[in-house]
Scaffold this active site. Sequence first.
Site, short mmCIF file in Angstrom:
data_model
loop_
_atom_site.label_atom_id
_atom_site.label_comp_id
_atom_site.label_asym_id
_atom_site.label_seq_id
_atom_site.Cartn_x
_atom_site.Cartn_y
_atom_site.Cartn_z
N GLU A 1 -105.86 2.14 16.20
CA GLU A 1 -107.12 2.65 16.72
C GLU A 1 -107.05 4.14 16.45
O GLU A 1 -106.15 4.83 16.95
CB GLU A 1 -107.24 2.38 18.21
CG GLU A 1 -107.39 0.89 18.47
CD GLU A 1 -107.85 0.62 19.87
OE1 GLU A 1 -109.06 0.40 20.07
OE2 GLU A 1 -107.01 0.64 20.76
N ASP B 1 -103.48 -4.26 19.23
CA ASP B 1 -104.12 -3.19 18.48
C ASP B 1 -103.11 -2.53 17.55
O ASP B 1 -102.19 -1.85 18.00
CB ASP B 1 -104.70 -2.14 19.43
CG ASP B 1 -105.75 -2.74 20.34
OD1 ASP B 1 -106.47 -3.65 19.89
OD2 ASP B 1 -105.86 -2.31 21.50
N GLU C 1 -104.56 -9.35 22.91
CA GLU C 1 -104.98 -8.47 21.82
C GLU C 1 -103.83 -7.56 21.40
O GLU C 1 -103.13 -7.02 22.25
CB GLU C 1 -106.17 -7.63 22.33
CG GLU C 1 -106.61 -6.51 21.43
CD GLU C 1 -107.79 -5.72 22.01
OE1 GLU C 1 -108.43 -6.19 22.99
OE2 GLU C 1 -108.07 -4.62 21.51
N HIS D 1 -101.86 -5.67 24.32
CA HIS D 1 -102.49 -6.02 25.61
C HIS D 1 -102.21 -7.50 25.88
O HIS D 1 -102.57 -8.35 25.06
CB HIS D 1 -104.02 -5.90 25.55
CG HIS D 1 -104.57 -4.55 25.28
ND1 HIS D 1 -105.04 -3.72 26.27
CD2 HIS D 1 -104.79 -3.88 24.12
CE1 HIS D 1 -105.52 -2.60 25.73
NE2 HIS D 1 -105.38 -2.67 24.42
#
Length: 455
Positions: free
Chosen positions: A221, A218, A216, A232
């Site tokens: 956020e 991101d 993942e 991640h």
Amino acid sequence: MPLARLLFLCSLGLVGAQQVGKVAKEEPPVVVVQRCVNGSGCVDEETFATLDANWRWTHDAEGYQNCFLEGEWTPTFCKDDRNMCASKCAVEGVDAQGYANSYGVKSIPGGLELQFVSGRGNVGSRLYLREGESYKMFKLKNREFTLDVDASALPCGLNGAVYFVAMDADGQKGIGDNEAGAVYGTGYCDAQCPHDIKWIEGEANLDWTYGTCCIEMDIWEANSMATAYTPHTCDMFGPYRCEGTDCGDTEKGERFVGVCDKDGCDMNVYRFGVKDFYGPGPEFAVDTTKPMTVVTQFLTADGTDEGDLVEIRRVYVQDGKVIQQANVSVPGFDGNSITDEFCKAQKAAFDDPDEFCAKGGLKKMGEALDRGMVLTLSLWDDEVTEMHWLDSHFPRDESISKPGVVRGPCDGEKSNPEYLRQAYAQATVKYTNIMHGEIGSTFSEGPRRLGSMFV
Ligand SMILES: *[C@@H]1O[C@H](CO)[C@@H](O)[C@H](O)[C@H]1NC(C)=O
Ligand SMILES: *[C@@H]1O[C@H](CO)[C@@H](O)[C@H](O)[C@H]1NC(C)=O
């Protein structure tokens, strides 16, 4: 929306292991994305924002009885036979009115506005961009990804999140009894290996035994008070259906023995004591009371598509001004972007395990970006940790004088979903003007150049 209609008619031909509802037409909002090349401008790419299958009405394929209601599988079809449940139940389409009224997903010029609690009481949403019948696969190594965000109406505790996950392009269509696929938002995974996914590999996740894991990235956020961007990694790219310790369940004390790096290597400058960079008002370098352009660059060692990913850089543009990410400093690192050196130094300084580097670090992230990842647009609240990891202090039982514990200015006392859903039902986030392309091709100093004006 002729394309969506055509797909719907095709799906009517399926009987037996049918999993596509027949009640509502699938009419997702159109989102025009731009692909840009230095010097020659940008071209439009038409995509659709598809609602995740978890949010959709799940009922018996031949009628109107619920297969899932109020957070529970209903025993008629889904007692203890996950295959029967999957073969008898359908995920339903959502028509244009449904997107807006049932799920609070509205088309606005250039993109989407997501409302936290919809007029019909649905909470949050998660959407994936698809092209044709498959998810759009963004390949971002040695490229940049840019969008405009308006997070001005998001209070402490909410998270307007834009990120990439290594889902299958077809949403696991054809696996098990999954006949629905990407058009109906199936196949989700992320680095938290979520257990709350109703369908995994074409089977019903009846007792939430399984989780579904994947790498993942991101991008964003955030709410109006705090922001982070975070890669991640996982042992595999994913999607991977996990069971037991592989899932890395925090509540079983297994967070750091699972297949994915759940903490990630986060860049949140507030964690490093930079408190005047991002927030509401003109005293902040990036003023969250106004929309902003968020640029994320995925830089390789040698500046070519073949090179390894070595840096993830953030740049903002607001009021025509390019704003570099603030510098942060910890022992062993001074700078303003994510590198493996940053991750190592950050983990050491904050006394956190370095699962990110252990699971391949930026090189592995770069391989995932190279294979292609699916864009997710969402708005959510957090039942488990009340978003304290983003905007308040976390872990709650640690002293706030310990480096890295304070992540944002929120006290976190009013960030529980029960309160937020009632006090901030109307909160929205806007995502517009999504662009991707060569490094430096999607933004510049001065007024934002958009759409056909740019071609
Ligand atoms: C960050 O540090 C670099 C190197 O010391 C410096 O050139 C740059 O101006 C700094 N950036 C900001 C925003 O202060
Ligand atoms: C694209 O142009 C920008 C701005 O002139 C420049 O900084 C960047 O290096 C160029 N990118 C490529 C891939 O040539």
